[in-house]
Enzyme design. Structure first.
Site, PDB file in Angstrom:
ATOM      1  N   CYS A   6      57.823 -12.495 -35.644  1.00  0.00           N
ATOM      2  CA  CYS A   6      57.174 -11.453 -36.442  1.00  0.00           C
ATOM      3  C   CYS A   6      57.537 -11.672 -37.907  1.00  0.00           C
ATOM      4  CB  CYS A   6      57.625 -10.070 -35.993  1.00  0.00           C
ATOM      5  SG  CYS A   6      57.325  -9.718 -34.239  1.00  0.00           S
ATOM      6  N   ARG A  31      52.652 -15.112 -38.922  1.00  0.00           N
ATOM      7  CA  ARG A  31      53.786 -15.012 -38.014  1.00  0.00           C
ATOM      8  C   ARG A  31      53.523 -14.042 -36.863  1.00  0.00           C
ATOM      9  NH1 ARG A  31      58.281 -17.001 -41.106  1.00  0.00           N
ATOM     10  NH2 ARG A  31      59.792 -16.036 -39.724  1.00  0.00           N
ATOM     11  N   TRP A  79      54.118  -9.694 -33.688  1.00  0.00           N
ATOM     12  CA  TRP A  79      53.631 -10.394 -32.499  1.00  0.00           C
ATOM     13  C   TRP A  79      54.264  -9.713 -31.302  1.00  0.00           C
ATOM     14  CZ3 TRP A  79      49.640 -13.220 -31.611  1.00  0.00           C
ATOM     15  CH2 TRP A  79      49.519 -13.843 -30.370  1.00  0.00           C
ATOM     16  N   ASN A 103      62.543  -8.486 -36.451  1.00  0.00           N
ATOM     17  CA  ASN A 103      61.998  -9.737 -35.929  1.00  0.00           C
ATOM     18  C   ASN A 103      63.026 -10.308 -34.961  1.00  0.00           C
ATOM     19  OD1 ASN A 103      60.917 -12.307 -35.455  1.00  0.00           O
ATOM     20  ND2 ASN A 103      61.784 -13.131 -37.345  1.00  0.00           N
ATOM     21  N   GLY A 104      62.628 -10.532 -33.718  1.00  0.00           N
ATOM     22  CA  GLY A 104      63.547 -11.095 -32.739  1.00  0.00           C
ATOM     23  C   GLY A 104      63.467 -10.356 -31.420  1.00  0.00           C
ATOM     24  N   GLU A 483      48.623 -35.371 -29.157  1.00  0.00           N
ATOM     25  CA  GLU A 483      48.519 -34.447 -30.277  1.00  0.00           C
ATOM     26  C   GLU A 483      47.076 -34.024 -30.506  1.00  0.00           C
ATOM     27  OE1 GLU A 483      49.304 -32.101 -33.669  1.00  0.00           O
ATOM     28  OE2 GLU A 483      50.400 -32.651 -31.856  1.00  0.00           O
ATOM     29  N   LYS A 487      45.724 -30.134 -30.419  1.00  0.00           N
ATOM     30  CA  LYS A 487      45.027 -29.511 -31.546  1.00  0.00           C
ATOM     31  C   LYS A 487      43.720 -28.870 -31.089  1.00  0.00           C
ATOM     32  CE  LYS A 487      47.708 -29.732 -34.758  1.00  0.00           C
ATOM     33  NZ  LYS A 487      48.645 -29.457 -33.680  1.00  0.00           N
ATOM     34  N   GLU A 490      44.319 -25.669 -28.793  1.00  0.00           N
ATOM     35  CA  GLU A 490      44.961 -24.496 -29.366  1.00  0.00           C
ATOM     36  C   GLU A 490      44.071 -23.741 -30.334  1.00  0.00           C
ATOM     37  OE1 GLU A 490      48.578 -25.274 -31.540  1.00  0.00           O
ATOM     38  OE2 GLU A 490      47.769 -27.072 -32.468  1.00  0.00           O
ATOM     39  N   HIS A 506      44.531 -43.580 -11.123  1.00  0.00           N
ATOM     40  CA  HIS A 506      45.509 -43.009 -10.200  1.00  0.00           C
ATOM     41  C   HIS A 506      45.272 -41.521  -9.967  1.00  0.00           C
ATOM     42  CE1 HIS A 506      47.884 -46.703 -10.075  1.00  0.00           C
ATOM     43  NE2 HIS A 506      47.618 -46.813 -11.361  1.00  0.00           N
ATOM     44  N   LYS A 605      53.050 -18.918 -35.487  1.00  0.00           N
ATOM     45  CA  LYS A 605      53.479 -20.162 -36.121  1.00  0.00           C
ATOM     46  C   LYS A 605      54.761 -20.725 -35.535  1.00  0.00           C
ATOM     47  CE  LYS A 605      53.157 -23.480 -39.065  1.00  0.00           C
ATOM     48  NZ  LYS A 605      52.119 -24.494 -38.851  1.00  0.00           N
TER      49      LYS A 605
END
Length: 610
Positions: A6, A31, A79, A103-104, A483, A487, A490, A506, A605
């Protein structure tokens, strides 16, 4: 359970506090954006405005129902962790006497809540944060610092807290453990924030709070205490970013801006570490002799940073002939890894606060391995804990989908590989200088890759109706495919998976159906023939093939439906060149689908607690 970051802010000064808090929260909305709220001290009372949804919802609510007025307050963009997104669960939390933003995660909140209920307290939200607010109220002795110290002795977990007390209308209190928090120092005004961009409009000067340090913030002063109530002297830091670096700068989205910033970010990262066309990490406190002393190298990271580590593995093993183990941080920390004295762990993190990566770093240190951090945020927890630190000077990355952070992480991995190979005598000084020179030229070549933007947009338009697709490649191209797939999924929400091209037979090739997109990456000439053969296999089963390949790759007309040819570079460095079209394809697929590119659903993020 995975908990996302957050954003918290606070202000005290002469300005309209509500305006400052809203402005600062805009810079932190990446965030978390499930809800937002502020608490402002005015007329001897704490006035709260908060609601579910984006920050814009809060602004609209205040326009309709009235704005809190005053010159001191705290704010939060959330969040959702404990409790679904709702008006009630939005921060700030508290009562008329004490109010908190957090935050946490408080791990023992259930026990605290049960205790407080037995003491006569009632709860209105489902959050762990409300237990902190009520616990502060329970222990309130008339002295806020004493009260905070008492509460810190009872709560377990991670937290960055901004606290205001009704009885102290000219003071903000702040404390952190594991979650990041800075204190901004202005002229006749001061701030707290989760990240530097939130305050750069007002000041570049800031302090970093260490674990369980308490900040007492007034208009004209900032005082720091430890949990023994001893005063602490702290060094002031100066942000070296441009003010505009945290703004879109005319681009439609932060992600597109950050893709275009990659050449500059790479130059800024590598040039201070190159002297006389050779890698030079003397400023970081190590050289090729130290690197070559390690028996094994572990690279540990999460998500995109782990993919950068995979590129590093290929290059280090190829050039330096040292075994490299790449691990997802959340797996590494729980599998009792065989790491110890004589080994090196390299951890990679954009934020420097990634919880699982921090835990892996601690595990390595406890096992007497040396540690190296590759991070983008100066003074972050991982940077402070590692034995060696390499900062990737990418500046702020606002978009949730990482682009330039990934690219600078790879660029550092190349320099480490060159330095290590030189120390191991597996390449000559002349070869090392040649590789380093080619890396210096990569930013200009990436500019040419960015110029493929229109073609990438056209290719992206062919993916919009796809329910699923595959990325395939071999060697470095497989690492890059991982990667590229991440991308796309997401931000476009199209399901995609990456596979080593040689593994298709396979089992995976059974997924190929008529018209299914397959994005194939071919940049390694020694693997070109075999990968082209794999492409033909999926094409013969009806796949629509998009080929991202080197300029000189020989492709028959029937092999691919669409071809994106990359500018020339040494094959070892091609992952940096080829990453750009994959980023752009993902970006335009998301744009064409009408998605919120910079703030994809269910993501934020940084992941700062487990």
């Amino acid at each position: 359970m995975v908990i996302f970051m957050c954003g918290i802010v606070g202000y005290i000064g002469d300005r309209d506090c509500t305006n400052v808090l809203i402005d600062a929260l805009e810079k932190l909305e990446y965030r978390g954006y499930d809800s937002a709220g502020i608490a402002v001290m005015g007329n001897g009372a704490i006035n709260v405005a908060k609601c579910k949804g984006r920050l814009a919802n809060l602004v609209e609510k205040m326009e309709n129902e009235g704005r809190p007025s005053g010159n001191m307050g705290i704010g939060h963009t959330r969040w959702a962790t404990h409790g679904e997104p709702s008006d009630i669960n939005s921060h700030p939390h508290g009562n008329r006497r004490v109010t908190v933003v957090h935050n946490g995660i408080i791990e023992n909140y259930r026990q605290i809540k049960e205790f407080l209920i037995n003491e006569g307290y009632s709860f209105v939200s489902e959050t762990d944060t409300e237990t902190v607010a009520k616990l502060l109220d329970y222990h309130y002795s008339g002295n806020p610092v004493d009260t905070i110290i008492k509460v810190l002795s009872e709560i377990k977990g991670s937290y960055a807290l901004g606290v205001i007390f009704r009885d102290f209308p000219n003071t903000i209190y702040a404390v952190r453990k594991d979650s990041p928090l800075i204190v901004g120092k202005g002229e006749h005004e001061n701030f707290i924030a989760s990240d530097v961009p939130a305050i750069m409009k007002y000041t570049r000067n800031y302090y970093l709070l260490e674990q369980n340090e308490i900040a007492v913030i007034k208009k004209e002063s900032v005082t720091f205490y430890n949990t023994h109530k001893e005063k602490i002297s702290k060094e002031i830091h100066v942000a070296d970013w441009d003010v505009d670096a945290a703004e879109k700068g005319g681009y439609e989205h932060f992600m597109l801006k950050e893709i275009h910033e990659q050449p500059t970010a790479i130059k800024t990262t590598i040039m201070p570490r190159i002297q006389n066309s050779m890698p030079d990490f003397s400023a970081e406190g190590f050289d090729n002799k130290r690197l070559s002393s390690y028996k094994k190298i572990f690279i540990v990271a999460c998500g995109t940073a782990m993919h950068a580590g995979l590129v590093g593995k290929y290059v280090i093993e190829k050039l330096a002939r040292v075994p490299v183990i790449v691990d997802i941080a959340s797996e590494f920390r729980y599998r009792e890894p065989l790491i110890g004295e004589g080994d090196l762990m390299i951890v990679i993190s954009q934020s420097g606060e990634t919880a699982d990566t921090k835990a892996a770093l601690e595990l390595a240190k406890n096992n007497n391995a040396d540690t190296m951090a590759i991070v983008n945020v100066k003074g972050s927890s991982i940077a402070r804990d590692a034995d060696m630190v390499i900062y990737t000077h990418a500046g702020p990355e606002i978009s949730v989908a990482s682009t330039k952070a990934y690219m600078v992480q790879i660029s550092v991995m190349y320099l480490i590989a060159f330095e290590l190979a030189l120390g191991n005598d597996t390449i000559t000084k002349e070869q090392c200088a040649a590789y380093t020179k080619q890396l210096e030229e990569i930013p200009d070549i990436i500019e040419q890759s960015i110029a493929l933007e229109n073609k990438c947009q056209f290719v992206a338009s062919k993916l919009l109706n796809a329910e699923s697709l595959l990325y395939i490649g071999r060697g470095l191209d497989y690492a890059l495919s991982m990667e590229g797939s991440l991308k796309l999924k997401e931000i476009s929400y199209i399901h995609s998976e990456s596979y080593a091209a040689g593994e298709l037979k396979h089992g995976t090739i059974s997924l190929i159906t008529e018209g299914m997109p397959v994005i194939a990456v071919v940049t390694q000439d020694d693997l070109e023939e075999k990968t082209i053969s794999n492409i033909k296999e999926v094409k013969s089963r009806g796949a629509m093939v998009i080929l991202v390949c080197g300029k000189d790759v020989q492709v028959e007309d029937e092999v691919a439906d669409y071809v994106i040819r990359l500018p020339k570079a040494d094959k070892l460095l091609m992952p940096m060149v080829a990453a750009v079209p994959l980023q752009l394809i993902a970006y335009y697929a998301a744009v064409l689908k009408g998605n919120d590119v910079d703030k994809p659903r269910n993501l934020a993020k940084s992941v700062t607690v487990e």
